[in-house]
Design an enzyme around this catalytic site. Structure first.
Site, PDB file in Angstrom:
ATOM      1  N   GLY A   1      39.456  43.747  40.254  1.00 38.51           N
ATOM      2  CA  GLY A   1      38.673  43.225  41.304  1.00 38.51           C
ATOM      3  C   GLY A   1      38.121  41.961  41.130  1.00 38.51           C
ATOM      4  O   GLY A   1      38.255  41.187  40.256  1.00 38.51           O
TER       5      GLY A   1
ATOM      6  N   LEU B   1      38.122  39.315  42.899  1.00 43.53           N
ATOM      7  CA  LEU B   1      39.336  38.267  42.955  1.00 43.53           C
ATOM      8  C   LEU B   1      38.953  36.915  42.897  1.00 43.53           C
ATOM      9  O   LEU B   1      37.997  36.575  43.750  1.00 43.53           O
ATOM     10  CB  LEU B   1      40.177  38.616  44.016  1.00 43.53           C
ATOM     11  CG  LEU B   1      40.845  39.931  43.729  1.00 43.53           C
ATOM     12  CD1 LEU B   1      41.634  40.407  45.195  1.00 43.53           C
ATOM     13  CD2 LEU B   1      41.414  40.520  42.762  1.00 43.53           C
TER      14      LEU B   1
ATOM     15  N   HIS C   1      43.261  35.008  40.080  1.00 48.85           N
ATOM     16  CA  HIS C   1      44.100  36.011  40.692  1.00 48.85           C
ATOM     17  C   HIS C   1      44.841  35.823  41.630  1.00 48.85           C
ATOM     18  O   HIS C   1      46.116  36.150  41.676  1.00 48.85           O
ATOM     19  CB  HIS C   1      43.069  37.026  41.027  1.00 48.85           C
ATOM     20  CG  HIS C   1      42.046  37.883  40.186  1.00 48.85           C
ATOM     21  ND1 HIS C   1      40.974  37.850  40.178  1.00 48.85           N
ATOM     22  CD2 HIS C   1      42.468  38.578  39.092  1.00 48.85           C
ATOM     23  CE1 HIS C   1      40.316  38.337  39.172  1.00 48.85           C
ATOM     24  NE2 HIS C   1      41.333  38.995  38.612  1.00 48.85           N
TER      25      HIS C   1
ATOM     26  N   GLN D   1      37.960  50.765  29.086  1.00 52.22           N
ATOM     27  CA  GLN D   1      38.109  49.530  28.117  1.00 52.22           C
ATOM     28  C   GLN D   1      36.785  48.644  27.883  1.00 52.22           C
ATOM     29  O   GLN D   1      36.791  47.534  27.390  1.00 52.22           O
ATOM     30  CB  GLN D   1      39.212  48.435  28.809  1.00 52.22           C
ATOM     31  CG  GLN D   1      38.746  47.891  30.167  1.00 52.22           C
ATOM     32  CD  GLN D   1      39.861  47.221  30.558  1.00 52.22           C
ATOM     33  OE1 GLN D   1      40.736  47.628  31.323  1.00 52.22           O
ATOM     34  NE2 GLN D   1      39.834  45.906  30.772  1.00 52.22           N
TER      35      GLN D   1
ATOM     36  N   MET E   1      39.179  30.017  34.704  1.00 51.50           N
ATOM     37  CA  MET E   1      38.436  31.195  35.710  1.00 51.50           C
ATOM     38  C   MET E   1      38.392  32.499  35.295  1.00 51.50           C
ATOM     39  O   MET E   1      39.291  33.018  34.494  1.00 51.50           O
ATOM     40  CB  MET E   1      39.295  30.966  36.917  1.00 51.50           C
ATOM     41  CG  MET E   1      39.281  29.675  37.589  1.00 51.50           C
ATOM     42  SD  MET E   1      39.808  29.823  39.484  1.00 51.50           S
ATOM     43  CE  MET E   1      39.445  28.199  40.013  1.00 51.50           C
TER      44      MET E   1
HETATM   45  O1  PAF Z   1      42.560  41.831  32.958  1.00 53.27           O
HETATM   46  C1  PAF Z   1      42.105  42.806  33.467  1.00 53.27           C
HETATM   47  O2  PAF Z   1      41.683  42.661  34.539  1.00 53.27           O
HETATM   48  C2  PAF Z   1      42.091  44.139  32.960  1.00 53.27           C
HETATM   49  O3  PAF Z   1      41.986  44.155  31.639  1.00 53.27           O
HETATM   50  C3  PAF Z   1      43.463  44.973  33.386  1.00 53.27           C
HETATM   51  C4  PAF Z   1      44.779  44.550  33.052  1.00 53.27           C
HETATM   52  C5  PAF Z   1      43.533  45.309  34.931  1.00 53.27           C
HETATM   53  C6  PAF Z   1      43.396  46.395  32.982  1.00 53.27           C
HETATM   54  O4  PAF Z   1      42.316  47.094  33.435  1.00 53.27           O
END
Ligand code: PAF
Length: 283
Positions: free
Chosen positions: A31, A33, A37, A61, A184
């Site tokens: 998100g 964005l 993106h 993560q 970005m």
């Molecule tokens: O790059 C990201 O935004 C994240 O690491 C991903 C690939 C959506 C996994 O959570």
């Protein structure tokens, strides 16, 4: 545009659409964005009939001292931006359905996950590989587009797809930069105006490395030493790593080759930024 929160409903949507013979591309995101993106979405759109975007801030993560709690969440604005970008479906599950009580499986890509960002963020790429594997199984896309800003992540995902036989084509998309060169990132919004200026030291380092390479320098140690000195002159910056690696296996290089890529992680105040780029060839 549909917004789906439930994994079973997402899989059902995908099955119905694909049964009609339509191809599906996925852009996985957390998100917040931005234009980077949107450019991944445009690339995905060109390659498939339907476009899915996942929005999920993936707790596994993030390390215990990282920014999971404060990571920017602007779901309504993201939905508007996605709709304008021609997204067909947003998959935005709750944390508890992605990781229900009793969840105990991890996907680990060993070698590629260890150095660079993996060294400073232990377990980070296991978390990425695990959630990406889940997203692929739930959404069942034919292809997925990832940005090259997270170059190590892209390599990890490619290895996972190859090693675990996922039927998903992985497409890497070039870094999108602000006009002044800053890559970005959703985390750029953490930067104060002074830090935003200081953050330009990453792009300056990349340009300096390219200039040295173009002038014939082939010794990676000398290039890195000059970049470390240049970044040290910026008081708000603190280097986590600067390395020149081979772009396919991410092994550190001593001599510059056509496959050399500069990889950087630099803290600007409390914000950790990454950037990277080829040095000799644009491959
Ligand atoms: O790059 C990201 O935004 C994240 O690491 C991903 C690939 C959506 C996994 O959570």
């Amino acid at each position: 545009m549909e917004i789906i929160h439930n994994p079973a409903a997402m899989t059902a949507w995908s099955k119905v659409e694909r049964a009609g013979g339509r191809s599906l591309a996925l852009v996985p995101t957390m998100g917040c964005l931005h234009a980077g993106h949107l450019s991944l979405m445009a690339a995905a759109r060109r390659r498939a009939d339907l476009l899915a975007v996942s929005i999920f801030v993936n707790p596994v993560q993030f390390g215990p001292d990282e920014d999971f709690a404060s990571y920017p969440r602007i779901f309504e604005a993201d939905c508007l931006a996605a709709e304008e970008a021609g997204v067909d479906v947003i998959f935005a599950p709750e944390t508890e359905v992605v990781y229900p009580p009793g969840f105990q499986t991890r996907v680990q890509v060993t070698g590629l996950s260890q150095g660079l960002c993996g060294a400073g963020r232990p377990g980070h790429f296991d978390g990425v590989a695990t959630v990406v594997a889940k997203l692929f199984n739930i959404i069942q896309p034919q292809l997925a587009v990832f940005g090259e800003k997270d170059f190590q992540q892209l390599a990890v995902v490619r290895a996972m797809v190859r090693d675990l036989n996922f039927a998903v084509e992985i497409v890497g998309h070039p870094i999108v930069r602000e006009e002044d060169g800053l890559a970005m990132s959703s985390r750029n919004r953490y930067l104060s105006p002074a830090e935003r200026q200081a953050a330009l030291c990453l792009y300056r380092a990349l340009k300096s490395a390219r200039r040295q390479a173009a002038e014939g320098e082939r010794d990676c140690g000398r290039i890195i030493a000059s970049l470390v000195t240049a970044i040290a002159a910026e008081p708000r910056a603190c280097v986590e790593y600067l390395q020149i690696v081979n772009d396919s296996d991410l092994r550190e290089l001593k001599k510059l080759t056509d496959t050399a890529r500069l990889m950087m992680a630099v803290h600007i105040g409390r914000t950790r930024l990454i950037d990277n780029g080829y040095l000799l060839s644009k491959r």
